[in-house]
Design a protein around this motif. Structure first.
Motif, PDB file in Angstrom:
ATOM      1  N   LYS A 111       0.857  -1.194   0.000  1.00  0.00           N
ATOM      2  CA  LYS A 111       0.000   0.000   0.000  1.00  0.00           C
ATOM      3  C   LYS A 111       0.888   1.237   0.000  1.00  0.00           C
ATOM      4  N   SER A 112       0.339   2.344  -0.516  1.00  0.00           N
ATOM      5  CA  SER A 112       1.108   3.591  -0.486  1.00  0.00           C
ATOM      6  C   SER A 112       0.165   4.777  -0.526  1.00  0.00           C
ATOM      7  N   SER A 113       0.712   5.956  -0.256  1.00  0.00           N
ATOM      8  CA  SER A 113      -0.114   7.173  -0.292  1.00  0.00           C
ATOM      9  C   SER A 113      -0.290   7.686  -1.712  1.00  0.00           C
ATOM     10  N   HIS A 114       0.512   7.181  -2.632  1.00  0.00           N
ATOM     11  CA  HIS A 114       0.543   7.786  -3.965  1.00  0.00           C
ATOM     12  C   HIS A 114       0.209   6.803  -5.080  1.00  0.00           C
ATOM     13  N   GLY A 115      -0.319   5.623  -4.689  1.00  0.00           N
ATOM     14  CA  GLY A 115      -0.796   4.684  -5.704  1.00  0.00           C
ATOM     15  C   GLY A 115       0.232   3.688  -6.194  1.00  0.00           C
ATOM     16  N   ASP A 116       1.525   3.936  -5.936  1.00  0.00           N
ATOM     17  CA  ASP A 116       2.559   2.997  -6.393  1.00  0.00           C
ATOM     18  C   ASP A 116       3.125   2.276  -5.167  1.00  0.00           C
ATOM     19  N   PRO A 117       2.844   0.982  -5.021  1.00  0.00           N
ATOM     20  CA  PRO A 117       3.240   0.281  -3.796  1.00  0.00           C
ATOM     21  C   PRO A 117       4.681  -0.218  -3.800  1.00  0.00           C
ATOM     22  N   ARG A 118       5.483   0.165  -4.794  1.00  0.00           N
ATOM     23  CA  ARG A 118       6.856  -0.344  -4.868  1.00  0.00           C
ATOM     24  C   ARG A 118       7.805   0.484  -4.011  1.00  0.00           C
ATOM     25  N   ARG A 119       8.955  -0.123  -3.716  1.00  0.00           N
ATOM     26  CA  ARG A 119       9.986   0.588  -2.958  1.00  0.00           C
ATOM     27  C   ARG A 119      10.513   1.767  -3.776  1.00  0.00           C
ATOM     28  N   ILE A 120      11.017   2.762  -3.062  1.00  0.00           N
ATOM     29  CA  ILE A 120      11.519   3.970  -3.729  1.00  0.00           C
ATOM     30  C   ILE A 120      12.655   3.626  -4.705  1.00  0.00           C
ATOM     31  N   THR A 121      13.473   2.622  -4.340  1.00  0.00           N
ATOM     32  CA  THR A 121      14.595   2.268  -5.218  1.00  0.00           C
ATOM     33  C   THR A 121      14.104   1.788  -6.588  1.00  0.00           C
ATOM     34  N   GLU A 122      13.007   1.011  -6.593  1.00  0.00           N
ATOM     35  CA  GLU A 122      12.470   0.525  -7.871  1.00  0.00           C
ATOM     36  C   GLU A 122      11.913   1.687  -8.693  1.00  0.00           C
ATOM     37  N   ARG A 123      11.299   2.647  -8.008  1.00  0.00           N
ATOM     38  CA  ARG A 123      10.715   3.791  -8.715  1.00  0.00           C
ATOM     39  C   ARG A 123      11.804   4.711  -9.268  1.00  0.00           C
ATOM     40  N   ILE A 124      12.910   4.835  -8.525  1.00  0.00           N
ATOM     41  CA  ILE A 124      14.013   5.659  -9.043  1.00  0.00           C
ATOM     42  C   ILE A 124      14.607   4.960 -10.265  1.00  0.00           C
TER      43      ILE A 124
END
Ligand SMILES: Cc1cc2nc3c(=O)[nH]c(=O)nc-3n(C[C@H](O)[C@H](O)[C@H](O)COP(=O)(O)OP(=O)(O)OC[C@H]3O[C@@H](n4cnc5c(N)ncnc54)[C@H](O)[C@@H]3O)c2cc1C
Length: 251
Positions: free
Chosen positions: A184-197
């Motif tokens: 779950k996340s506040s912004h709709g993307d439940p992935r870790r920050i490292t994956e999003r970067i």
């Protein structure tokens, strides 16, 4: 090591494994928002001290800390039982590189923390200078479970009512969180920050973005590698650059 004896004023348990507490602040104790200090208890007549990020404002009358409970941890197996009136040992010299003077000027400050690695950001988001130096500030907190989000009411709503930084925080601060075990996340993307970067969905630019990292070793190692690849440079208070980090715990 030099330390003073301080009194516990308040304790708040967020869940079975996480609590925060306030202690008296000695008049001579000075620190920069984001720094850490040694803290502990007398055990068998000897000081048992561990590093703790200071969560309170640098101008606060009391000092606040956020603590994990490691069930068999030498300090926290004991510290979890503190009550108002108990005595705490406080190191005399706060240190650390998670301070705004350790990053060069930029537009957007990103504060990435896992678990208790949120604590230095609580100090920084109360500091007016942070909003004066950066147009935008994002707190990105990664936890295992939604209930591990300490200070969530402060970050969700209460900070906007703060008499000193409320207006600036309402305009400039974004609070994002991810709970990895429940996706779950506040912004709709439940992935870790490292994956999003890594895939560019959390864009970072060394020209304009400044990053601070605090928390678990895997997050710090992976994030700093990604930042290095993008052209960011690690800074310190004596050599400011485009990102800074504090390796707060091994797990
Ligand atoms: C710069 C710095 C800042 C720190 N700031 C904080 C803070 O603000 N709050 C805090 O609770 N701890 C913080 N720590 C960790 C803290 O110093 C202690 O490790 C922690 O209080 C546990 O102490 P202990 O004696 O009970 O167990 P330890 O013997 O110190 O640790 C036992 C195990 O628990 C793991 N562990 C320790 N701390 C954490 C944690 N916070 N989250 C997840 N796993 C952990 C360790 O990786 C280790 O495997 C910080 C550490 C550093 C180096």
């Amino acid at each position: 090591m030099a330390y003073t004896m301080e009194k516990v004023l308040r304790v708040r348990h967020w869940n079975d494994g996480l609590f925060s507490f306030c202690i008296t602040r000695p008049p001579s104790f000075r620190f920069l928002s984001g720094q850490f200090v040694m803290l502990g208890l007398m055990v068998d007549g000897k000081p048992l001290l561990r590093a703790y990020s200071i969560a309170s404002q640098h101008y606060a009358e009391e000092l606040e800390f956020l603590s994990i409970i490691v069930p068999d941890g030498p300090l926290t197996s004991r510290l979890q039982h503190i009550q108002p009136g108990d005595e705490i040992l406080l190191g005399a010299k706060p240190v650390g590189s998670l301070v705004i003077d350790a990053v060069v000027p930029g537009k957007h400050l990103h504060l990435f923390g896992t678990g208790t690695g949120l604590a230095p950001w609580i100090s920084l988001v109360h500091d007016p200078e942070v909003y004066e130096r950066f147009d935008r500030v994002t707190v990105q907190h990664t936890v295992r479970h939604v209930e591990d989000r300490a200070y969530f009411t402060l970050l969700d709503t209460h900070l906007a009512n703060d008499p000193l930084v409320g207006e600036m925080a309402a305009e400039q601060l974004v609070y994002d969180w991810v709970a990895t075990r429940v996706a779950k996340s506040s912004h709709g993307d439940p992935r870790r920050i490292t994956e999003r970067i890594r895939d560019g969905s959390y864009p970072l630019n060394p020209e304009t973005d400044r990053v601070m990292l605090c928390g678990s070793m895997p997050m710090i190692t992976e994030c700093s590698k990604l930042l290095d690849e993008m052209g960011f440079v690690e800074g310190t208070l004596s050599h400011p650059a485009t990102y800074v980090l504090e390796r707060a715990f091994a797990g």
